[in-house]
Design a protein around this motif. Structure first.
Motif, mmCIF file in Angstrom:
data_model
loop_
_atom_site.group_PDB
_atom_site.id
_atom_site.type_symbol
_atom_site.label_atom_id
_atom_site.label_comp_id
_atom_site.label_asym_id
_atom_site.label_seq_id
_atom_site.Cartn_x
_atom_site.Cartn_y
_atom_site.Cartn_z
ATOM 1 N N GLY A 34 0.839 -1.048 0.038
ATOM 2 C CA GLY A 34 0.145 -0.091 -0.002
ATOM 3 C C GLY A 34 0.920 1.335 0.185
ATOM 4 N N ALA A 35 1.877 1.295 0.672
ATOM 5 C CA ALA A 35 2.662 2.346 0.888
ATOM 6 C C ALA A 35 3.444 2.717 -0.411
ATOM 7 N N ALA B 50 0.903 4.274 -2.833
ATOM 8 C CA ALA B 50 0.993 5.358 -2.532
ATOM 9 C C ALA B 50 2.065 6.560 -3.004
ATOM 10 N N MET C 166 1.830 6.832 -6.844
ATOM 11 C CA MET C 166 0.821 7.909 -7.199
ATOM 12 C C MET C 166 1.335 9.442 -6.978
ATOM 13 N N ILE C 167 2.049 9.592 -5.798
ATOM 14 C CA ILE C 167 2.518 11.106 -5.409
ATOM 15 C C ILE C 167 3.647 11.368 -6.422
ATOM 16 N N SER D 179 -8.090 9.906 -2.452
ATOM 17 C CA SER D 179 -7.049 10.656 -1.666
ATOM 18 C C SER D 179 -7.185 11.887 -1.872
ATOM 19 N N GLU D 180 -7.968 12.232 -3.053
ATOM 20 C CA GLU D 180 -8.319 13.676 -3.271
ATOM 21 C C GLU D 180 -9.523 14.129 -2.424
ATOM 22 N N GLN E 135 -12.561 12.988 -3.291
ATOM 23 C CA GLN E 135 -13.538 13.410 -4.311
ATOM 24 C C GLN E 135 -14.691 12.530 -4.474
ATOM 25 N N ALA F 250 -2.519 2.690 1.548
ATOM 26 C CA ALA F 250 -2.205 3.709 0.404
ATOM 27 C C ALA F 250 -3.057 5.090 0.659
ATOM 28 N N LEU F 251 -4.227 4.665 0.958
ATOM 29 C CA LEU F 251 -5.071 5.874 1.374
ATOM 30 C C LEU F 251 -4.574 7.060 2.397
ATOM 31 N N ILE G 230 -1.381 7.506 3.305
ATOM 32 C CA ILE G 230 -0.293 8.289 2.805
ATOM 33 C C ILE G 230 -0.890 9.191 1.822
ATOM 34 N N GLY G 231 -1.778 8.648 0.936
ATOM 35 C CA GLY G 231 -2.168 9.327 -0.208
ATOM 36 C C GLY G 231 -2.962 10.504 0.164
ATOM 37 N N VAL G 232 -3.885 10.279 1.319
ATOM 38 C CA VAL G 232 -4.559 11.673 1.629
ATOM 39 C C VAL G 232 -3.665 12.782 2.208
ATOM 40 N N GLY H 251 -0.329 13.021 1.595
ATOM 41 C CA GLY H 251 0.349 13.552 0.662
ATOM 42 C C GLY H 251 -0.154 14.634 -0.253
ATOM 43 N N ILE H 252 -1.502 14.484 -0.679
ATOM 44 C CA ILE H 252 -2.192 15.342 -1.406
ATOM 45 C C ILE H 252 -2.479 16.578 -0.785
ATOM 46 N N GLN H 253 -3.275 16.414 0.202
ATOM 47 C CA GLN H 253 -3.617 17.274 1.024
ATOM 48 C C GLN H 253 -2.322 18.475 1.083
ATOM 49 N N MET I 35 0.493 18.593 -0.407
ATOM 50 C CA MET I 35 0.934 19.262 -1.709
ATOM 51 C C MET I 35 -0.207 20.471 -2.074
ATOM 52 N N ILE J 18 0.590 22.518 -8.371
ATOM 53 C CA ILE J 18 -0.127 21.139 -8.438
ATOM 54 C C ILE J 18 -1.602 21.383 -7.808
ATOM 55 N N ILE K 299 -6.047 19.954 -8.315
ATOM 56 C CA ILE K 299 -6.750 18.560 -8.546
ATOM 57 C C ILE K 299 -7.864 18.877 -9.468
ATOM 58 N N LYS K 300 -7.847 18.004 -10.503
ATOM 59 C CA LYS K 300 -8.856 18.220 -11.341
ATOM 60 C C LYS K 300 -10.259 17.542 -10.897
ATOM 61 N N PRO K 301 -11.358 18.436 -10.331
ATOM 62 C CA PRO K 301 -12.275 17.807 -10.236
ATOM 63 C C PRO K 301 -13.189 16.959 -10.937
#
Lengths: 182, 137
Positions: free
Chosen positions: A14-15, A18, A21-22, A153-154, A156, B46-47, B49-51, B53-55, B57, B70, B72-74
């Motif tokens: 998972g890491a 991620a 993706m970043i 992650s975004e 949405q 993944a989420l 770290i992803g959340v 990381g993206i927040q 950025m 950077i 984010i495309k909605p």
């Protein structure tokens, strides 16, 4: 070296995903694997018969390179980073699969019952699976990478709707259709 | 040089999916039976770290390699396409035990039936392109 040869724990997988993706976002791209199907259709000339494939697919070459890397990654994993340990599934899963005739559960990485022989029954199932994946991902505008990992992650909400859809579909397949197919 | 980076990221992705067993049909089956933490833990890690990381950025106004801020495309705010399309994809995911990434990872790993899956996924994508305007989005 043993830790590298054994199956990697889920938190490592998972890491790493991620991180990928970043890294792609930092490179000015996005993590979306199923877009490659559209790109490939366009590269194969589908734009002649359908507007949806009339775009500058060459701008997506980076993603095809990423796909090539994924193929190499699978090859390297099996050839150089594997000691043949099968996934250590839950006991209940193994018992349930044995009951359904999947005797390779607990012993193989991919079920030999479904992928071990090129019988018409199997080929038909691969074809149906492929059609569902190709049609569904484009309809939903993304797959696990674009929606479940990137979109969530975004934060949405449309991606959450997509992931709920993935699960409805998966649960239907496993609990409703599997007893009819296998 | 940049081309090599995309290939290397793909290799890393492929290794992560294969070695952490997210490309195993059995793990997907197990997930849809809620019998193990494995796949849920994979996605949750993944989420997490992803959340973050993206927040980070987004809030720090970080720039990508080309110097662009950077953003984010909605995604379009609608339900039918995500739900219906998602259900179709979910059925395929559970049937062959692989989402699009692992389909190609497994081809590299020598599971050649995935070539058939990939070819029909192209056909499915083409079918969507042809039917697009008739489908509810």
């Amino acid at each position: 070296m043993e830790w590298l040869m054994n199956p990697w724990p889920w938190y490592v997988g998972g890491a790493l995903v991620a991180f990928v993706m970043i890294a792609l976002i930092w490179l000015g791209k996005t993590f979306g694997f199923s877009s490659n199907f559209r790109t490939m259709c366009a590269a194969l000339g589908a734009g002649k018969s359908c507007d949806f494939f009339r775009f500058d697919w060459r701008a997506q070459q980076w993603n095809l390179l990423f796909l090539l890397g994924a193929v190499i990654g699978g090859f390297v994993s099996v050839q150089f980073l594997s000691n043949g340990t099968a996934p250590q599934l839950a006991e209940t899963t193994i018992a349930q699969l044995h009951e359904q005739g999947f005797m390779s559960a607990g012993e193989a990485y991919a079920p030999t019952e479904l992928f071990g022989s090129w019988s018409w029954h199997n080929i038909l199932l691969w074809a149906i699976g492929g059609l569902l994946i190709g049609f569904g991902t484009r309809y939903a505008g993304g797959c696990t990478s674009g929606h479940a990992i990137t979109g969530l992650s975004e934060l949405q909400w449309p991606s959450l709707v997509a992931v709920i859809g993935f699960f409805i579909g998966g649960l239907l397949m496993v609990h409703l259709f599997f007893p009819l197919i296998f | 040089m940049k081309r090599l980076i995309y290939i290397l990221l793909g290799v890393l992705f492929g290794m992560a999916m294969y070695k952490a067993e997210a490309a195993s049909w059995f793990r997907i089956y197990e997930m849809f039976n809620f019998q193990s933490i494995h796949m849920y833990g994979f996605i949750a890690t993944a989420l997490l770290i992803g959340v973050i990381g993206i927040q980070w950025m987004k809030r720090s106004g970080a720039k990508d390699i080309d110097g662009q801020v950077i953003t984010i495309k909605p995604k379009s705010k609608t339900i039918p396409r995500y739900l219906i399309g998602g259900i179709f994809f979910g059925m395929g995911w559970a049937l062959v035990g692989a989402c699009p990434g692992p389909v190609f990872v497994l081809i590299g790993a020598g599971v050649f039936p995935m070539l058939v899956v990939a070819i029909f996924a192209l056909a499915g994508t083409y079918l969507y392109g042809m039917l697009k305007d008739k489908l509810p989005h």
